[in-house]
Enzyme design. Sequence first.
Site, PDB file in Angstrom:
ATOM      1  N   ASP A  13      38.153  40.899  57.229  1.00 21.50           N
ATOM      2  CA  ASP A  13      37.867  40.323  55.924  1.00 21.50           C
ATOM      3  C   ASP A  13      37.851  38.797  56.112  1.00 21.50           C
ATOM      4  OD1 ASP A  13      37.378  39.824  53.282  1.00 21.50           O
ATOM      5  OD2 ASP A  13      38.982  41.102  52.518  1.00 21.50           O
TER       6      ASP A  13
HETATM    7  C1  BGC Z   1      36.906  39.862  50.000  1.00 19.77           C
HETATM    8  C2  BGC Z   1      35.882  40.765  50.652  1.00 19.77           C
HETATM    9  C3  BGC Z   1      34.544  40.086  50.681  1.00 19.77           C
HETATM   10  C4  BGC Z   1      34.675  38.773  51.433  1.00 19.77           C
HETATM   11  C5  BGC Z   1      33.383  38.010  51.573  1.00 19.77           C
HETATM   12  C6  BGC Z   1      36.914  38.463  50.600  1.00 19.77           C
HETATM   13  O1  BGC Z   1      37.634  37.591  49.814  1.00 19.77           O
HETATM   14  O2  BGC Z   1      38.190  40.429  50.115  1.00 19.77           O
HETATM   15  O3  BGC Z   1      35.832  41.984  49.979  1.00 19.77           O
HETATM   16  O4  BGC Z   1      33.589  40.913  51.282  1.00 19.77           O
HETATM   17  O5  BGC Z   1      35.607  37.957  50.748  1.00 19.77           O
HETATM   18  O6  BGC Z   1      33.002  37.428  50.386  1.00 19.77           O
END
Ligand code: BGC
Length: 852
Positions: A783
């Site tokens: 993530d």
């Molecule tokens: C989230 C993800 C997301 C990523 C990219 C993170 O803060 O937890 O689900 O895909 O950001 O935007």
Amino acid sequence: MSIWKATKVAEMSAREKAHMEKVRKFAAEGMVLLENDGTLPLAADTKKIALFGNGARHMIKGGKGSGDVNSRSVVGVEQGILEAGCEVVSGSWLDEYDKICTDAKGAYDARVKDLIENSGNPMAGFMEIFNNPYHDPDVQEITDADMADADAAVYVIARDSGEGRDRKPVAGDYELTDNEKKNIEKLAARYDKFVVALNVGGVVDTKALRSTKGVGAVLLMSQAGNVIGTVFADALFGKSIPTGHLAMTWAENYSDYPAFDTFSSQNGNVDDEYYNEGIFVGYRYFDSFGKKPAYPFGYGLSYTSFDISVKDVSLAGEELTAKVEVKNTGDKFAGKQLVQLYVSAPDGNVEKPVKELKGFAKTKELKPGESDELTIKVKVSDFASYDESKASYVLEPGKYFIRIGENACSTHIAAAVEVAGEIVTQKLANKMKVDTDLNEISAKGATPLTYDGEESEKAAAKVLTLDAGAIKTVVAEYEGAPTEYNCDKAEKITLEDVKSGKATMEDLLGQLTREEMADLCVGTARGGFGGTSVIGTASAVVPGAAGDTSSKMATDRGVHNLVLADGPAGLRLTPYFAVDEENQYIPEQSAMAFDFAGTFEQPTTDIHGEVTKYYQYCTAIPIATMLAQTWNMDVIEEAGDIVGTEMEELGVNLWLAPGMNIQKNPLCGRNFEYYSEDPLLAGMCAAADTKGVQKHKGCGTTIKHFACNNQEDNRMHTNAHVSERALREIYLKGFEVAVRQSQPLSIMTSYNLINGIHAANNYDLLTAICRNEWGFEGVVMTDWGTTGGIEMEQRTFKYGCSNAADCVRSGNDLTMPGSDEDVKNILDNGVTRAELQACTRRILDCVLKCRY
Ligand code: BGC
């Protein structure tokens, strides 16, 4: 030639229109009718509606955060009703509430602006939006003067949540506010026809709705994307028929959920989360502990009524087939009915929940009087439970009762499968042992939910005897240390050579240096567009996409980059942007893709000067929970197909969705991005979404967040302590189902630790379980920012961050969105060439699939 895939045409495209129409057609399948005394649908000659509630104009199309999709427009409830040809007679009350919201938003924005300009911390505004997101304030009380004559009244209750923050069991969030309750009472007393609509992404307390006399219907309209108002009006006037069923148990009280008092920040401890409910999550808990919910898992009414009758249950080898006839017994309305098949396994060495969902099917639309025969097929080996003492999935001896019905609290015994002796279905190894003494609850001694006649049904059940030889034990094989490849061929090998067969992948891997591979294993968030990129908009290729993989080897080795963009409720990109004569992106004249509080000033769409403007408006599809509520895999595949079409058009390779964590507790701030409390349903939905996306050339899904991302407070540093059995049967199971059924191109690990190890650094989770046991062939990525640098709070954390070197070692191929420190971390910390080659190979395979 333009480097941008976006269109220069400002007007709404044929694709936008077609996709909105598609959503309009299927969205009613995800709306759940919770109550109806005949009030719904409203008569065709309804002319005047008294419309109230915080969601009447300020409805929520999906939640906040990275999953917020930038569609061109959103049709609100009021607009939907007006477009359906009705008059709204409560305009002055709605105007007054608009003013309350405008004032509150103004004050909020001023606070954020002040933090940005005066706090000395450039991230402060962003952190504030995450930590204290804006929510519309409470509604004002309805007065007698507000209640003009109307044919019917509609009250829309809206709730919003998003990533980074969990919900709270308080008024205005999980609970209704006093004003909401008073307003509902007044409207119920004043109007003969009164509908309450829930524009929510998760559970709210419904006691007041059920106890107030005169509430004629309660419709969980959910959050259906940018045509939400139209979709709602269609259902209101019977143009479409809600056929959804709940994907989560709606309790009578918040305190009825297991571990309600320790979840997330409820007990003040956000560092350690003890999963003491074990496998008793959702209906598994309510059933086994005798807690009657307000609305059970799988529940949903219809405008008509149905009769479900089991015609036959048979067993061939280990395949069980149930044939069920469903008849629309009403005389006015069409409808679709959902039939669910649950199994009650015998207790033995391992304690079992009262029942578990194993299969389901939904009818076609049945006209009054019409019937349909459904066939549900399930495998007996899928009835097995994980016995930690044997490190195996085991079918314990005894009778497995097959239950068929319309929700978890309304089933009847249809047959029993007799298993004579213990059968080991899968021989595995314990890989995820809990790191502390858990105090897991047991249902022994509890009185489960039951119904009159259950015992006699069991006694009379037709018994089908399983032939033990029908099930072969699967023995897992775990890989050893990766092989190192070397290649002494003089000429430079490219990915094109591998594609054409001129060279092997091993030759290419053998030639790549540690530096080349470390760079490929880290995303390229080194500035983004015009240096303005924040987390979640780090792509330098498609404006507003969340990130890219490296293109450093594009020219000399043909390794093109992959573009990654968010979901799950559609594709999140910058809606419009401008470039100069040199094709350079102009940040000041481009919209933002990540302004989920709507706080920052967007440039006007009327841009002047020598610039070229591009548009990439995407469709906001229904939230994942609403998709799951359809229980219709064809519909979910179609939703995936909508996203895949837009990815292909706009040059996105990996969709950072679907989200598929288990809805363990109703307060999780991201539940709306997830499907269900049940792993089978969640896994099947993710597989259907994936099939829809992966039909498209160069496009794949990224199922997330693997695993146990069940809370948002302190999400980067929370340590989930979970038993291996609960992990395997509940929290990992959905991912397993999705991998086995649809082979998504990628998986995103979660921020949190599981039993003391960050998910992104967990070899056993990523390599032993996901790849070796389940056969996952794709890429694993982190993530965003899990290796550090984007703390949302300023404090010392009990548990630190994951690190890029251990990502590579554990089989987390990509560290996203990536930094130079991540590359350095990999190079300086003894990661072997072989380990880098294993991750590199998987990324290259994905590039081959998506870019060749
Ligand atoms: C989230 C993800 C997301 C990523 C990219 C993170 O803060 O937890 O689900 O895909 O950001 O935007």
